[in-house]
Design an enzyme around this catalytic site. Structure first.
Site, mmCIF file in Angstrom:
data_model
loop_
_atom_site.group_PDB
_atom_site.id
_atom_site.type_symbol
_atom_site.label_atom_id
_atom_site.label_comp_id
_atom_site.label_asym_id
_atom_site.label_seq_id
_atom_site.Cartn_x
_atom_site.Cartn_y
_atom_site.Cartn_z
ATOM 1 N N GLU A 147 5.353 74.778 53.755
ATOM 2 C CA GLU A 147 6.368 75.796 53.450
ATOM 3 C C GLU A 147 5.806 77.002 52.715
ATOM 4 O O GLU A 147 6.338 78.108 52.809
ATOM 5 C CB GLU A 147 7.504 75.169 52.627
ATOM 6 C CG GLU A 147 7.309 75.113 51.125
ATOM 7 C CD GLU A 147 6.109 74.304 50.662
ATOM 8 O OE1 GLU A 147 5.522 74.643 49.631
ATOM 9 O OE2 GLU A 147 5.749 73.309 51.351
ATOM 10 N N ARG B 132 3.193 78.797 53.145
ATOM 11 C CA ARG B 132 2.747 79.894 54.010
ATOM 12 C C ARG B 132 3.923 80.690 54.569
ATOM 13 O O ARG B 132 3.781 81.868 54.885
ATOM 14 C CB ARG B 132 1.856 79.342 55.135
ATOM 15 C CG ARG B 132 2.541 78.415 56.107
ATOM 16 C CD ARG B 132 1.559 77.506 56.830
ATOM 17 N NE ARG B 132 0.965 76.533 55.917
ATOM 18 C CZ ARG B 132 0.025 75.658 56.285
ATOM 19 N NH1 ARG B 132 -0.391 75.619 57.541
ATOM 20 N NH2 ARG B 132 -0.462 74.811 55.416
ATOM 21 N N LYS C 200 2.472 82.515 45.217
ATOM 22 C CA LYS C 200 3.415 81.534 45.768
ATOM 23 C C LYS C 200 4.287 80.974 44.652
ATOM 24 O O LYS C 200 3.789 80.465 43.649
ATOM 25 C CB LYS C 200 2.637 80.408 46.446
ATOM 26 C CG LYS C 200 3.494 79.253 46.963
ATOM 27 C CD LYS C 200 2.611 78.131 47.517
ATOM 28 C CE LYS C 200 3.395 76.876 47.785
ATOM 29 N NZ LYS C 200 2.527 75.760 48.236
ATOM 30 N N LYS D 282 7.116 64.225 50.787
ATOM 31 C CA LYS D 282 5.874 63.794 50.154
ATOM 32 C C LYS D 282 6.057 62.405 49.541
ATOM 33 O O LYS D 282 7.163 62.056 49.110
ATOM 34 C CB LYS D 282 5.492 64.748 49.015
ATOM 35 C CG LYS D 282 5.115 66.158 49.412
ATOM 36 C CD LYS D 282 4.800 66.973 48.167
ATOM 37 C CE LYS D 282 4.456 68.412 48.498
ATOM 38 N NZ LYS D 282 3.147 68.533 49.157
ATOM 39 N N ASP E 211 3.778 73.763 41.951
ATOM 40 C CA ASP E 211 3.570 74.470 43.213
ATOM 41 C C ASP E 211 3.867 75.964 43.098
ATOM 42 O O ASP E 211 3.741 76.692 44.079
ATOM 43 C CB ASP E 211 4.429 73.845 44.325
ATOM 44 C CG ASP E 211 3.776 73.958 45.694
ATOM 45 O OD1 ASP E 211 2.540 74.112 45.757
ATOM 46 O OD2 ASP E 211 4.499 73.896 46.706
ATOM 47 N N ASP F 84 6.586 70.561 55.083
ATOM 48 C CA ASP F 84 5.755 70.568 53.882
ATOM 49 C C ASP F 84 4.696 71.662 53.935
ATOM 50 O O ASP F 84 3.939 71.837 52.987
ATOM 51 C CB ASP F 84 5.092 69.199 53.685
ATOM 52 C CG ASP F 84 4.527 69.020 52.278
ATOM 53 O OD1 ASP F 84 4.999 69.732 51.361
ATOM 54 O OD2 ASP F 84 3.628 68.184 52.100
ATOM 55 N N ASP G 117 8.328 71.312 45.075
ATOM 56 C CA ASP G 117 8.094 71.013 46.488
ATOM 57 C C ASP G 117 8.202 69.516 46.755
ATOM 58 O O ASP G 117 7.299 68.748 46.425
ATOM 59 C CB ASP G 117 6.711 71.506 46.912
ATOM 60 C CG ASP G 117 6.465 71.308 48.402
ATOM 61 O OD1 ASP G 117 7.450 71.107 49.148
ATOM 62 O OD2 ASP G 117 5.290 71.362 48.808
#
Length: 478
Positions: free
Chosen positions: A329, A331, A244, A256, A268, A327, A249
């Site tokens: 995202e 996946r 990933k 967040k 991230d 959030d 993020d």
């Protein structure tokens, strides 16, 4: 860090590893008085000892068996890490390790802990020169380590350093485009092929997950493909790694909070750093494998034409996804990469991602949540590697009922599953886009540390890289 094997110890500072006090008789650098002092100290349950001989220092570490071999190995790594402050205080730039303990790999384990603890990220510090650790060289006496051990130690620790640095870089340097450039540089140095798809190519491929997440920012996404293929590859079909690559993020419109959340989100892309570092290691080690790695990369911002909760997006596979939380995202970008992996007809696909807070809450900083459809033999080999490297795994189930939790009334599936079972429903979402043996590793709890602990620094940790390299090193062997 420089590693070398010496025929005999130099006159510089020495570190000895023993397994019982009687072995002090083999430490020829000690006077009779110093040996008596050391014997008394170890008799009082002391494990580490420093002797100042004025012209140099003698460090002695006594191994004590733990409940398992894995725990004993880890205690040796931690002892190596504990040596670093003493070396820095005395501004020592070299240490020679002599192992007379008889414990397998003791010198390598000790040096590994010492080296991993010596990592620093000082690029943006004006006082970098002043605070840089003194240690530059670790030497081993001839009987303490093999050439192969030392070479592999150097490669793996350098891979970890590279991965940690990628995680520590801020977004105002490490954009998706820059991440692709950094990976290309790793490929150039280590000898693996790197190809990067830019935004126009990603749009042409209709990678809807990556493009949806990218809509909130003004910087373009990238999709990087790495490939290493040995002429002696043991696997007929490739192993595919997926990392990933969310370089930052914010959570998107599902924003967040900043403290202890968004302020750490440069990390991230830890999965991308981990698989890139792994490719560097296996290419440098010339493992007899065919391995491909994929890094879908973008930032997740709330600006411009950001995707919103309620949107329905069409993924690279053609599946429709109802977005209920922007959030979730990671996946979405991983799903596009997992679908891309089908073209290789892979033997095994392995993804690493800082995917869910649920995994972090469940296991914390002490292990990795994993799940997948790979066979029991592969899963056991992963567990074995996890214990050998003390990057342990906790397997979660992928029961059908968790798949029911991500069914949508108006699309093929939705990108969140509700307040419970979050790590597993995220895994079930990814499973939807696979048709091959697959393992998912959620490294959310272990990828970034807020404070130095043992041989793990504050910042990026590269936790899981040693486990993965160990797994691949043993791949195809009985």
């Amino acid at each position: 860090m420089e590693f070398k094997i010496v025929q005999k110890p130099s006159k510089k500072s020495q570190a000895y590893i023993i397994s019982n006090a009687a072995q002090l008789s083999q430490v020829t650098d000690l006077t009779a008085q110093e040996r008596d002092y050391a014997t008394a100290a170890f008799g009082q349950e002391q494990q580490s000892l420093t002797i100042n001989q004025y012209s140099r220092f003698i460090f002695i570490y006594l191994i004590k068996d733990r409940k398992t071999t894995s725990q004993t190995d880890e205690s040796i790594r931690k002892a190596g890490a504990e040596l670093l402050p003493a070396l820095n205080r005395q501004k020592l730039d070299e240490i020679t390790i002599t192992d007379i303990s008889g414990y397998p790999q003791a010198a390598r384990l000790y040096a590994e802990g010492l080296t991993l603890s010596a990592y620093q990220f000082t690029k943006y510090r004006s006082d970098a020169k002043k605070i840089t650790y003194s240690l530059k060289t670790i030497a081993f006496t001839r009987q303490s380590a093999t050439v192969k051990d030392v070479e592999q130690l150097g490669v793996v620790t350098e891979a970890i350093y590279r991965a940690r640095t990628l995680v520590n870089e801020p977004l105002n340097y490490l954009t998706a485009t820059q991440l692709a450039k950094e990976i290309a540089q790793l490929g150039k140095e280590a000898g693996f092929k790197v190809t990067t798809l830019q935004k126009a190519q990603i749009e042409k491929e209709k990678m809807g997950g990556i493009l949806a997440v990218n809509r909130g920012g003004i910087l373009p996404p990238t999709f990087t493909v790495m490939e290493y293929k040995s002429r002696k590859a043991l696997n007929k079909a490739p192993i595919v790694l997926v990392g990933k690559g969310i370089v930052y993020d914010t959570g998107g419109l599902s924003l967040k909070p900043t403290p202890a959340s968004m302020d750490r989100m440069k990390s991230d892309m830890s999965g991308a750093a981990l698989v890139s570092g792994t490719m560097y290691a296996i290419a440098k080690m010339q493992l007899p494998l065919h391995v491909i790695a994929l890094v879908p990369a973008t930032e997740n911002r709330p600006g411009e034409n950001a995707y919103v909760p309620g949107d329905i997006i069409t993924m690279y596979s053609g599946a429709s996804v109802e977005v209920l939380n922007t959030d979730a995202e990671g996946r979405l970008v991983l799903a596009d990469a997992l679908h891309w992996a089908k073209r290789y007809k892979p033997e095994l696909v392995i993804d690493f991602a800082t995917l869910t807070g649920a995994a972090s809450v469940a296991v914390g900083e002490h292990g990795i949540v994993c799940m997948g459809t790979a066979g029991d033999d592969a899963k056991q080999r992963f567990r074995d590697s996890g214990f050998r490297q003390y990057e342990r795994l906790v397997e979660y189930p992928l029961w059908d009922e968790y798949g029911d939790m991500i069914k949508s009334e108006i699309a093929d599936l939705k990108n969140i599953g509700g307040p419970s079972g979050g790590a597993i429903t995220a895994g079930k979402f990814l499973e939807y886009f696979t048709d091959y043996p697959w393992m998912h590793f959620d490294i959310a709890g272990v990828s970034f540390a807020t404070a130095k602990k043992g041989y793990t620094p504050a910042g990026g940790t590269a936790y899981g890289l040693r486990m993965l390299v160990d797994f691949l090193s043993h791949y195809g062997k009985q």
